[in-house]
Design a protein around this motif. Structure first.
Motif, PDB file in Angstrom:
ATOM      1  N   ASP A   1     -10.032 102.186 -36.694  1.00 21.24           N
ATOM      2  CA  ASP A   1      -9.909 102.882 -35.408  1.00 21.24           C
ATOM      3  C   ASP A   1      -9.831 104.390 -35.613  1.00 21.24           C
ATOM      4  N   SER A   2      -9.763 105.091 -34.485  1.00 19.96           N
ATOM      5  CA  SER A   2      -9.694 106.555 -34.497  1.00 19.96           C
ATOM      6  C   SER A   2      -8.480 107.039 -33.719  1.00 19.96           C
ATOM      7  N   LEU A   3      -8.017 108.235 -34.092  1.00 22.53           N
ATOM      8  CA  LEU A   3      -6.958 108.930 -33.365  1.00 22.53           C
ATOM      9  C   LEU A   3      -7.268 110.412 -33.410  1.00 22.53           C
ATOM     10  N   ARG A   4      -6.746 111.111 -32.413  1.00 22.43           N
ATOM     11  CA  ARG A   4      -6.917 112.556 -32.386  1.00 22.43           C
ATOM     12  C   ARG A   4      -5.536 113.203 -32.221  1.00 22.43           C
ATOM     13  N   LEU A   5      -5.197 114.069 -33.163  1.00 21.57           N
ATOM     14  CA  LEU A   5      -3.939 114.815 -33.099  1.00 21.57           C
ATOM     15  C   LEU A   5      -4.219 116.231 -32.614  1.00 21.57           C
ATOM     16  N   SER A   6      -3.252 116.769 -31.893  1.00 19.74           N
ATOM     17  CA  SER A   6      -3.367 118.144 -31.423  1.00 19.74           C
ATOM     18  C   SER A   6      -2.129 118.931 -31.811  1.00 19.74           C
ATOM     19  N   CYS A   7      -2.298 120.234 -31.927  1.00 17.83           N
ATOM     20  CA  CYS A   7      -1.204 121.119 -32.321  1.00 17.83           C
ATOM     21  C   CYS A   7      -1.270 122.396 -31.506  1.00 17.83           C
ATOM     22  N   ALA A   8      -0.118 122.809 -30.979  1.00 15.00           N
ATOM     23  CA  ALA A   8      -0.039 124.048 -30.226  1.00 15.00           C
ATOM     24  C   ALA A   8       1.321 124.681 -30.453  1.00 15.00           C
TER      25      ALA A   8
ATOM     26  N   PHE B   1      -0.231 130.672 -30.835  1.00 22.32           N
ATOM     27  CA  PHE B   1      -0.124 130.822 -32.280  1.00 22.32           C
ATOM     28  C   PHE B   1      -0.915 132.051 -32.697  1.00 22.32           C
ATOM     29  N   SER B   2      -0.326 132.882 -33.557  1.00 19.68           N
ATOM     30  CA  SER B   2      -0.988 134.127 -33.934  1.00 19.68           C
ATOM     31  C   SER B   2      -1.285 134.225 -35.416  1.00 19.68           C
ATOM     32  N   GLY B   3      -1.127 133.155 -36.144  1.00 19.26           N
ATOM     33  CA  GLY B   3      -1.364 133.202 -37.573  1.00 19.26           C
ATOM     34  C   GLY B   3      -2.813 133.024 -37.951  1.00 19.26           C
TER      35      GLY B   3
ATOM     36  N   ALA C   1      -9.669 130.186 -27.754  1.00 19.20           N
ATOM     37  CA  ALA C   1      -9.078 130.726 -26.533  1.00 19.20           C
ATOM     38  C   ALA C   1      -7.619 130.302 -26.402  1.00 19.20           C
ATOM     39  N   LYS C   2      -7.345 129.030 -26.707  1.00 13.84           N
ATOM     40  CA  LYS C   2      -5.992 128.505 -26.547  1.00 13.84           C
ATOM     41  C   LYS C   2      -5.162 128.636 -27.820  1.00 13.84           C
ATOM     42  N   LYS C   3      -5.847 128.948 -28.909  1.00 19.06           N
ATOM     43  CA  LYS C   3      -5.195 129.034 -30.216  1.00 19.06           C
ATOM     44  C   LYS C   3      -4.458 127.721 -30.530  1.00 19.06           C
ATOM     45  N   THR C   4      -5.206 126.642 -30.397  1.00 23.54           N
ATOM     46  CA  THR C   4      -4.693 125.325 -30.732  1.00 23.54           C
ATOM     47  C   THR C   4      -5.610 124.679 -31.760  1.00 23.54           C
ATOM     48  N   GLY C   5      -5.084 123.682 -32.435  1.00 25.75           N
ATOM     49  CA  GLY C   5      -5.867 122.982 -33.428  1.00 25.75           C
ATOM     50  C   GLY C   5      -5.845 121.485 -33.164  1.00 25.75           C
ATOM     51  N   SER C   6      -6.885 120.787 -33.638  1.00 26.09           N
ATOM     52  CA  SER C   6      -6.962 119.345 -33.466  1.00 26.09           C
ATOM     53  C   SER C   6      -7.421 118.704 -34.763  1.00 26.09           C
TER      54      SER C   6
END
Length: 125
Positions: free
Chosen positions: A16-23, A29-31, A75-80
């Motif tokens: 199966d698959s999953l998608r993780l997100s980070c904010a 986030f400015s790094g 734009a959102k400075k998020t990662g997945s």
């Protein structure tokens, strides 16, 4: 102090698959380094995938190459982290990490200043 928040973990079956997100919990986030580590029971934390933000260069651990894909939203400075073809050995707590500046030791968990609280991923029949 920047705090990161993960979402998207869960219980799935092999293949199966999953998608993780980070904010960032507040603001954006400015790094220049954001990514994922994981820790399975009784094992040390290991790096999974990391992105060098300004160069859009992504690094993957050998164990997940070809199955996991990391992406970012400028734009959102998020990662997945898109995780496909999941295996039981992928079972772990997944942590989002961040660092203000890139480091050549990107695979070393001790290099990261910002951590999320972790999200559980369980791959089992």
């Amino acid at each position: 102090q920047v705090r990161l928040v993960e979402s998207g973990g869960g219980l799935v079956q092999p293949g199966d698959s999953l998608r993780l997100s980070c904010a960032a919990s507040e603001g954006t986030f400015s790094g220049n380094a954001m990514g994922w580590f994981r820790q399975a029971p009784g094992k040390e934390r290991e790096y999974v995938a990391l992105i060098r933000w300004e160069m859009n260069r992504i690094y993957y651990a050998d164990s997940v190459k070809g199955r996991f894909t990391m992406s970012k939203d400028n734009a959102k400075k998020t990662g997945s982290l898109q995780m496909n073809s999941l295996k039981p050995e992928d079972t772990a707590i997944y942590y989002c990490v961040g660092r203000r500046y890139w480091t050549v030791q990107y695979y070393n968990a001790e290099m990261y200043d910002y951590w999320g609280q972790g999200t559980q991923v369980t791959v089992s029949l």
